[in-house]
Design a protein around this motif. Structure first.
Motif, PDB file in Angstrom:
ATOM      1  N   UNK A 296      42.378 -27.572 -96.840  1.00 53.11           N
ATOM      2  CA  UNK A 296      42.519 -28.319 -98.084  1.00 53.11           C
ATOM      3  C   UNK A 296      43.167 -27.475 -99.180  1.00 53.11           C
ATOM      4  N   UNK A 297      42.767 -26.226 -99.283  1.00 53.51           N
ATOM      5  CA  UNK A 297      43.284 -25.385-100.362  1.00 53.51           C
ATOM      6  C   UNK A 297      44.794 -25.227-100.262  1.00 53.51           C
ATOM      7  N   UNK A 298      45.285 -24.880 -99.088  1.00 54.11           N
ATOM      8  CA  UNK A 298      46.713 -24.629 -98.917  1.00 54.11           C
ATOM      9  C   UNK A 298      47.555 -25.870 -98.737  1.00 54.11           C
ATOM     10  N   UNK A 299      46.954 -26.943 -98.221  1.00 52.93           N
ATOM     11  CA  UNK A 299      47.723 -28.154 -97.947  1.00 52.93           C
ATOM     12  C   UNK A 299      47.690 -29.168 -99.090  1.00 52.93           C
ATOM     13  N   UNK A 300      46.623 -29.198 -99.864  1.00 52.26           N
ATOM     14  CA  UNK A 300      46.493 -30.223-100.904  1.00 52.26           C
ATOM     15  C   UNK A 300      46.191 -29.685-102.295  1.00 52.26           C
ATOM     16  N   UNK A 301      45.180 -28.832-102.402  1.00 50.32           N
ATOM     17  CA  UNK A 301      44.766 -28.373-103.732  1.00 50.32           C
ATOM     18  C   UNK A 301      45.933 -27.751-104.482  1.00 50.32           C
TER      19      UNK A 301
ATOM     20  N   UNK B 236      27.363 -40.543-102.087  1.00 57.36           N
ATOM     21  CA  UNK B 236      27.115 -41.634-101.158  1.00 57.36           C
ATOM     22  C   UNK B 236      28.446 -42.241-100.709  1.00 57.36           C
ATOM     23  N   UNK B 237      28.584 -42.373 -99.420  1.00 51.64           N
ATOM     24  CA  UNK B 237      29.791 -42.978 -98.868  1.00 51.64           C
ATOM     25  C   UNK B 237      30.898 -41.992 -98.542  1.00 51.64           C
ATOM     26  N   UNK B 238      30.739 -40.726 -98.916  1.00 47.57           N
ATOM     27  CA  UNK B 238      31.750 -39.739 -98.552  1.00 47.57           C
ATOM     28  C   UNK B 238      31.739 -39.576 -97.046  1.00 47.57           C
ATOM     29  N   UNK B 239      32.911 -39.460 -96.451  1.00 49.83           N
ATOM     30  CA  UNK B 239      33.066 -39.260 -95.007  1.00 49.83           C
ATOM     31  C   UNK B 239      33.629 -37.868 -94.769  1.00 49.83           C
ATOM     32  N   UNK B 240      32.885 -37.064 -94.066  1.00 51.81           N
ATOM     33  CA  UNK B 240      33.329 -35.702 -93.802  1.00 51.81           C
ATOM     34  C   UNK B 240      34.614 -35.691 -92.986  1.00 51.81           C
ATOM     35  N   UNK B 241      35.581 -34.952 -93.464  1.00 50.38           N
ATOM     36  CA  UNK B 241      36.835 -34.811 -92.735  1.00 50.38           C
ATOM     37  C   UNK B 241      36.639 -34.124 -91.412  1.00 50.38           C
ATOM     38  N   UNK B 242      35.599 -33.317 -91.289  1.00 52.74           N
ATOM     39  CA  UNK B 242      35.300 -32.630 -90.035  1.00 52.74           C
ATOM     40  C   UNK B 242      34.736 -33.570 -88.988  1.00 52.74           C
ATOM     41  N   UNK B 243      34.137 -34.663 -89.426  1.00 48.84           N
ATOM     42  CA  UNK B 243      33.510 -35.614 -88.503  1.00 48.84           C
ATOM     43  C   UNK B 243      34.432 -36.770 -88.129  1.00 48.84           C
ATOM     44  N   UNK B 244      35.525 -36.937 -88.859  1.00 48.94           N
ATOM     45  CA  UNK B 244      36.445 -38.046 -88.588  1.00 48.94           C
ATOM     46  C   UNK B 244      37.353 -37.689 -87.424  1.00 48.94           C
TER      47      UNK B 244
ATOM     48  N   UNK C  78      33.245 -31.925-115.507  1.00 52.24           N
ATOM     49  CA  UNK C  78      32.323 -32.541-114.546  1.00 52.24           C
ATOM     50  C   UNK C  78      33.074 -33.397-113.534  1.00 52.24           C
ATOM     51  N   UNK C  79      34.012 -34.182-114.001  1.00 53.88           N
ATOM     52  CA  UNK C  79      34.792 -35.034-113.097  1.00 53.88           C
ATOM     53  C   UNK C  79      35.677 -34.192-112.185  1.00 53.88           C
ATOM     54  N   UNK C  80      36.279 -33.146-112.719  1.00 48.73           N
ATOM     55  CA  UNK C  80      37.104 -32.261-111.893  1.00 48.73           C
ATOM     56  C   UNK C  80      36.270 -31.655-110.767  1.00 48.73           C
ATOM     57  N   UNK C  81      35.084 -31.165-111.097  1.00 51.25           N
ATOM     58  CA  UNK C  81      34.230 -30.547-110.074  1.00 51.25           C
ATOM     59  C   UNK C  81      33.803 -31.569-109.027  1.00 51.25           C
TER      60      UNK C  81
ATOM     61  N   UNK D 161      34.482 -33.570-103.511  1.00 49.05           N
ATOM     62  CA  UNK D 161      34.767 -34.720-102.646  1.00 49.05           C
ATOM     63  C   UNK D 161      36.011 -34.493-101.788  1.00 49.05           C
ATOM     64  N   UNK D 162      37.065 -34.021-102.397  1.00 50.77           N
ATOM     65  CA  UNK D 162      38.311 -33.833-101.653  1.00 50.77           C
ATOM     66  C   UNK D 162      38.169 -32.770-100.577  1.00 50.77           C
ATOM     67  N   UNK D 163      37.460 -31.686-100.873  1.00 55.03           N
ATOM     68  CA  UNK D 163      37.225 -30.675 -99.852  1.00 55.03           C
ATOM     69  C   UNK D 163      36.367 -31.249 -98.728  1.00 55.03           C
ATOM     70  N   UNK D 164      35.326 -31.982 -99.083  1.00 56.05           N
ATOM     71  CA  UNK D 164      34.405 -32.553 -98.102  1.00 56.05           C
ATOM     72  C   UNK D 164      35.118 -33.527 -97.171  1.00 56.05           C
ATOM     73  N   UNK D 165      35.972 -34.377 -97.729  1.00 53.17           N
ATOM     74  CA  UNK D 165      36.608 -35.439 -96.941  1.00 53.17           C
ATOM     75  C   UNK D 165      37.919 -35.017 -96.277  1.00 53.17           C
ATOM     76  N   UNK D 166      38.455 -33.881 -96.616  1.00 56.71           N
ATOM     77  CA  UNK D 166      39.789 -33.504 -96.161  1.00 56.71           C
ATOM     78  C   UNK D 166      39.868 -33.257 -94.661  1.00 56.71           C
ATOM     79  N   UNK D 167      40.878 -33.841 -94.055  1.00 50.93           N
ATOM     80  CA  UNK D 167      41.200 -33.593 -92.646  1.00 50.93           C
ATOM     81  C   UNK D 167      42.519 -32.853 -92.558  1.00 50.93           C
ATOM     82  N   UNK D 168      43.578 -33.487 -93.037  1.00 49.87           N
ATOM     83  CA  UNK D 168      44.889 -32.861 -93.105  1.00 49.87           C
ATOM     84  C   UNK D 168      45.438 -32.356 -91.791  1.00 49.87           C
ATOM     85  N   UNK D 169      46.487 -31.593 -91.890  1.00 49.82           N
ATOM     86  CA  UNK D 169      47.160 -31.069 -90.708  1.00 49.82           C
ATOM     87  C   UNK D 169      46.330 -30.006 -90.008  1.00 49.82           C
ATOM     88  N   UNK D 170      45.910 -29.011 -90.760  1.00 47.46           N
ATOM     89  CA  UNK D 170      45.145 -27.901 -90.202  1.00 47.46           C
ATOM     90  C   UNK D 170      43.737 -27.810 -90.771  1.00 47.46           C
TER      91      UNK D 170
END
Length: 110
Positions: free
Chosen positions: A45-50, A101-109, A25-28, A33-42
């Protein structure tokens, strides 16, 4: 009837079912969350962080799942909500809303 994935994971790792359930449950939650908030280089998320966040075995099987999922389903935005409502009421899923609650979309940042 076969064991659930949680039961199989508990047996495979030698931990109690409730511990395996908590970890999955925590992993999911963290994956979501990490996918939702990810901005990164390109924004990949999958190729750069996961690929660095989880083991090679886990990465291989997550990508295998995604590949098979892509092949079988033609999901569009809102498809997940459709499944949630088909498989339970809003009230059943509401206890988990606070976790986002409080998650910030990486696409919107900026």
């Amino acid at each position: 009837m076969s064991d659930s994935m949680i039961e199989e994971s508990a047996k495979g790792t030698g931990v109690e079912k409730d511990i395996a359930d908590s970890i999955v449950s925590e992993f999911c939650l963290q994956l979501h969350k990490r996918l939702y908030e990810y901005r990164g280089l390109n924004g990949d998320y999958i190729g750069e962080e996961l690929c660095n966040d989880i083991s090679g075995q886990a990465f291989y099987h997550v990508l295998g799942f995604l590949d098979k999922f892509s092949e079988r389903y033609n999901w569009e935005e809102g498809s997940a909500t459709e499944y949630l409502l088909r498989l339970g009421s809003r009230g059943e899923w509401r206890p988990f809303e606070h976790q986002t609650t409080g998650w910030k979309s990486g696409q919107e940042q900026p």
